[in-house]
Write a protein that holds these residues in place. Structure first.
Motif, PDB file in Angstrom:
ATOM      1  N   TRP A  29     -51.854 -29.685   3.829  1.00 55.84           N
ATOM      2  CA  TRP A  29     -50.992 -28.831   4.647  1.00 55.84           C
ATOM      3  C   TRP A  29     -49.535 -29.265   4.539  1.00 55.84           C
ATOM      4  CZ3 TRP A  29     -53.554 -26.343   9.339  1.00 55.84           C
ATOM      5  CH2 TRP A  29     -52.757 -25.331   9.833  1.00 55.84           C
ATOM      6  N   ASP A  33     -48.178 -26.547   2.454  1.00 50.79           N
ATOM      7  CA  ASP A  33     -48.152 -25.527   3.484  1.00 50.79           C
ATOM      8  C   ASP A  33     -49.213 -24.457   3.259  1.00 50.79           C
ATOM      9  OD1 ASP A  33     -47.163 -24.720   5.862  1.00 50.79           O
ATOM     10  OD2 ASP A  33     -45.680 -23.364   5.022  1.00 50.79           O
ATOM     11  N   PHE A 236     -48.698 -31.080  12.104  1.00 51.33           N
ATOM     12  CA  PHE A 236     -49.070 -30.632  10.775  1.00 51.33           C
ATOM     13  C   PHE A 236     -48.391 -31.477   9.712  1.00 51.33           C
ATOM     14  CE2 PHE A 236     -49.767 -27.284  13.691  1.00 51.33           C
ATOM     15  CZ  PHE A 236     -50.992 -26.803  13.311  1.00 51.33           C
ATOM     16  N   PRO A 296     -46.495 -26.973  20.058  1.00 49.45           N
ATOM     17  CA  PRO A 296     -46.812 -26.587  18.672  1.00 49.45           C
ATOM     18  C   PRO A 296     -46.526 -27.674  17.639  1.00 49.45           C
ATOM     19  CG  PRO A 296     -45.230 -25.075  19.671  1.00 49.45           C
ATOM     20  CD  PRO A 296     -45.527 -26.105  20.687  1.00 49.45           C
ATOM     21  N   GLN A 304     -43.026 -28.498  11.173  1.00 52.55           N
ATOM     22  CA  GLN A 304     -43.626 -27.243  11.613  1.00 52.55           C
ATOM     23  C   GLN A 304     -43.277 -26.116  10.701  1.00 52.55           C
ATOM     24  OE1 GLN A 304     -42.779 -25.337  15.285  1.00 52.55           O
ATOM     25  NE2 GLN A 304     -44.671 -24.229  15.081  1.00 52.55           N
TER      26      GLN A 304
END
Lengths: 304, 251, 335
Positions: A29, A33, A236, A296, A304
């Motif tokens: 990730w 991404d 992430f 988030p 992010q």
């Protein structure tokens, strides 16, 4: 009291393994991404690899880890060059559905080859043994060993990403892909490497998990969702985040134990009626949703 | 009463101060140019005024109403429209559909939106491109489409962000005529960010200069072009020392 | 009034499209008159149902570009509302369907509000999570039959029962869903030309630009999500009466959610015909693959392997779908 400490301990141990499960997802990730829905299927393949190698060669399941790692690494690389590479040109929806297709493919291939029945390991140095660590808490030896090995694998990957040249290039790419490209780091190779490491770590985790969890072709999705929750919580792309988030999610999966503890402690009759064990994994999904909406970036996130 | 008033506007991104204590005001019917070197905080200022970025501190008053805390769409509904500097329309909207989105701010009826949109396209003489995708057009036409879309929402104040960048001299003349048309014939107050000096010097009533997030000068084009602080900001200290002011360097 | 006119106005399509669409529509209407197997009939009904699911998805996912992978939860809400109300209180379909839609829409607002603070992958995965949570709850909720699910026993009723939508012959179901299908197309034709439709396409293009044009991006998404939900819930209610036996695993599973999104993508997301084309390719493919290969001994899963390979090939090489190819060719011809 022993229920509480027992659940706490069990949560920590499974959390360490789950952290290793999520490690590959967060690396992939971060670097490119992209969401890999087939992540849990990689784990399922790792479980089968561990199981079949142990049974086929008659060795202890704990020694199958290198085999699982190699299988996973190759699987990751093949998936990247054979398929994922082509998804990168398309819109996001194609990436999501594409890796979902990969998941369906691997799952049903396993179904075709291995059949749908549950399979479990019955022999091994540690299978069936357990330690009494006092206060009436009994810890299965497999879980303890698996947790330890998971942490070792995790640290090894972390060291590789921070100490070796190749690993540093990978970390740089996940921090800023464009910047890394300008510095002459080959994106294509980094992507492939991310898939290789991602595949290897998750299959190793699978080979560990098969020591105390039976395997069938449909097991992947559960672990995919757990890994998503861990990655969301840890931030992430964050590797240390994945570790601590893994522990937290491990605790969440042990919620029924805590629930029992509070039920007994407060003698709350209404709590008995709620079938917490059925909701065991629902809390993972709820946690994902809550984390994403409230924070988030995750608890330790930087990307992010 | 001023039409747009900005008081002590400050905007931080993390530790970086993009706009620092900016104060200015503007009258209805004015045409103001906003200039400054790259990274001076011009687009950030537009983003703050139009509500896309929340301001760190300060106050913005538009048409006798405080809009500091309003969201972007609420600001837009009050009659403050803007264009974007880098706007790559990758979607599947055609030119006229793009403009219709702007029209739909004031009407629910498709027929009315469509009629209004065709009118605006004709007005800016791009009606021949109506059925093309924006991405299929040359840059000059794309810039006009973004202007047309902004005007379609029937604004009182229009913020234009570098509509002349990347155009050739002929196209600059054309877009300059369009801006004047919008300003004079449609009666829309205009503020524009521009690097193309011949355009901004020619049509602005007043010019505001930003450098490193601060307002360093304000005045009519004549004064601004001679202001030593402005010349220094643009050309660097060493250049000014060796060559004198901007005027001399032209000769 | 203008809304009705817009819904009926297809004049912006090339004549070829209208001829093809018209003939296919007529073919659907007269299809039951020709000899057909019951398998073909049920595939046809499945196709129409999934076209409608796809149309619903297309509002938020296609025009709005928000990849929603949690539509199955609304299939479930619709199906369960209708089934529970019929079994317990003998409420006719035509009453329970709007009630199911109401529940779905309420639920969609509750989760839509926080959900649309997320974007991209994060949004997509969160939609999956919400759908799985609801499925887990239904699996232990005794009132709705928990994991066993619910069964509508047709013996209690006297088919053909048009109020409760209980029929013996599939052909009745076919015409009911075909009616929904045509209404769905008209609605979508209105939607794509409506203010909301334009706002969504602008949002998909660039959210900041959309905001600066006075569009309340968050609210527009939540509203559209509710519309998509209503579509899906409506067909979910029909599903309950048609299949007569529902359980969480086959109404609310992730596979259903993905299939819905996949069809729209395969046909061409963000176009009127896209979901219909997608359903027209995938549903027959899926059911015939299963019919031919799935039942053979020793080949369990082979149909799904082929199906997965098709998904992979499409996503890798033609993510704009069939309609995307058609549009590309047309554009090239024109210029």
């Amino acid at each position: 009291m022993d229920i509480l400490v027992g659940s706490l301990f069990a949560g920590l141990l499974i959390g360490m393994v789950l952290a290793l499960v999520a490690l590959g997802l967060t690396i992939i990730w971060g670097v490119m991404d992209i969401v890999n829905f087939a992540h849990g299927e990689f784990l399922m393949i790792g479980m089968y690899t561990g199981l079949l190698t142990a049974q086929g060669l008659g060795i202890d399941p704990l020694f199958t880890l290198p085999v699982a790692g190699v299988v996973g690494f190759l699987l990751g690389i093949i998936c990247y060059f054979g398929f994922v590479k082509f998804l990168l040109r398309g819109p996001m929806v194609a990436q999501l559905l594409g890796t979902f297709g990969l998941m369906l493919f691997l799952r049903n291939l396993a179904l075709l080859i291995f059949g749908s029945e549950d399979r479990a390991l019955h022999h091994g140095i540690l299978v069936g043994k357990s330690f009494d660590i006092g206060m009436g808490i009994i810890v299965p030896a497999t879980k303890l060993a698996c947790a330890g090995l998971s942490v070792a694998a995790f640290v090894a990957v972390w060291l590789m990403m921070h100490r070796t040249k190749m690993g540093k290039a990978l970390t740089a790419t996940s921090l800023n892909a464009q910047g890394a490209r300008y510095m002459g780091i080959p994106t294509e190779r980094m992507n492939a490497l991310a898939w290789g490491i991602g595949g290897a770590t998750v299959t190793i985790a699978g080979a560990l998990i098969v020591n105390f969890w039976s395997v069938n072709p449909f097991i992947g999705l559960l672990f995919t969702m757990i890994a998503f929750a861990i990655v969301a919580l840890g931030g992430f792309g964050s590797v240390p985040g994945a570790f601590f988030a893994g522990l937290v999610v491990g605790m969440i999966t042990e919620l029924p134990g805590f629930w029992d503890f509070f039920t007994y402690t407060f003698e709350a009759d209404w709590m008995v009626d709620i079938p917490m064990t059925s909701f065991k994994y629902m809390w993972v999904y709820v946690a994902y949703f809550a984390i994403m909406v409230l924070r988030p970036r995750g608890l330790f996130g930087w990307k992010q | 009463m001023a039409f747009l008033e900005v008081h002590n506007l400050t905007k931080d991104f993390g530790g970086l101060r993009a706009n620092s204590n900016i104060t200015f005001s503007m009258k209805r019917g004015e045409l103001i140019g906003l200039i400054g070197p790259n990274g001076a905080g011009k687009t950030t200022l537009f983003n703050c005024i139009s509500g896309l970025h929340p301001v760190t501190s300060g106050q913005i008053i538009f048409d006798a109403e405080e809009i500091t805390k309003l969201k972007a769409h609420e600001v837009a509904q009050r009659g403050l429209a803007r264009t974007f500097q880098v706007y790559v329309a990758a979607g599947d909207l055609t030119v006229i559909e793009n403009v219709m989105v702007g029209c739909f701010m004031r009407t629910h009826l498709r027929s009315r939106a469509k009629a209004h949109a065709s009118e605006i396209l004709k007005d800016l003489s791009i009606d021949d491109t109506a059925d093309y995708l924006v991405s299929e057009l040359p840059v000059a036409a794309q810039k006009r489409v973004t202007m047309a879309t902004a005007i379609a929402s029937d604004p009182k104040l229009l913020l234009l962000d570098e509509v002349a960048a990347g155009l050739n001299p002929n196209e600059i003349d054309e877009i300059m005529a369009s801006i004047e048309h919008v300003h004079e014939d449609m009666g829309i107050t205009v503020m524009l960010i521009e690097h193309v000096m011949e355009l901004v010097m020619k049509i602005s009533h007043r010019i505001i200069v930003l450098d490193y997030g601060e307002k360093i000068a304000e005045g009519d084009p004549e004064t601004i072009s001679k202001d030593p602080r402005v010349i220094k900001a643009y050309l660097g200290e060493r250049y000014v020392r060796e060559h004198g002011g901007m005027e001399e360097s032209k000769e | 009034m203008e809304a009705v006119r817009n819904a009926l106005d297809f004049s912006d399509f090339p004549r070829l499209d209208l001829i093809v669409a018209g003939s296919v529509g007529i073919a659907f209407i007269i299809f039951p008159l020709f000899p057909h197997s019951s398998f073909a009939m049920s595939t046809m009904i499945q196709f129409l149902m999934f076209s409608l699911y796809g149309m619903g998805w297309n509002t938020i996912g296609g025009y709005g570009g928000q990849v929603d992978l949690g539509k199955a939860q609304y299939v479930g809400i619709g199906a369960y509302t209708t089934a529970v109300m019929l079994i317990l209180w003998d409420v006719p379909f035509w009453v329970s369907m709007p009630i199911g839609m109401f529940f779905s829409v309420v639920w969609s607002f509750i989760i839509g509000y926080p959900l649309f603070r997320l974007k991209g992958h994060y949004f997509a995965i969160a939609t999956i999570a919400t759908s799985l949570v609801l499925k887990d709850i239904f699996e232990v909720w005794d009132f709705v039959g928990a994991a066993r699910g619910l069964e509508i026993s047709p013996i209690k009723y006297h088919p053909p029962d048009f109020l409760r939508l209980i029929f013996k012959e599939d052909v009745y179901y076919f015409y009911v869903i075909l009616g929904f299908f045509f209404i769905g197309i008209l609605y979508m034709n209105w939607f794509r030309k409506s203010r909301l439709g334009f706002q969504l396409r602008s949002i998909k293009d660039n959210e900041d630009v959309a905001r600066s044009l006075g569009i309340n991006v968050h609210w527009a998404k939540v509203k559209t999500y509710a519309i998509a939900t209503a579509f899906v819930s409506m067909v979910g209610s029909f599903h309950a009466c048609y299949i007569k036996s529902i359980e969480p695993e086959d109404t609310m599973s992730l596979d259903i959610s993905i299939l819905i999104a996949l069809m729209a993508m395969l046909g061409g997301a963000g176009s009127l015909w896209g979901p219909i084309i997608g359903a027209g390719i995938l549903i027959p493919l899926k059911s015939y693959l299963k019919e031919w290969l799935g039942a053979q001994a020793g080949m369990v899963g082979i149909d799904l392997i082929l199906y997965a390979l098709i998904i992979m090939v499409i996503s890798a090489f033609e993510p704009r779908g069939v309609w995307g190819i058609v549009e590309k060719i047309r554009r090239r011809k024109r210029s």
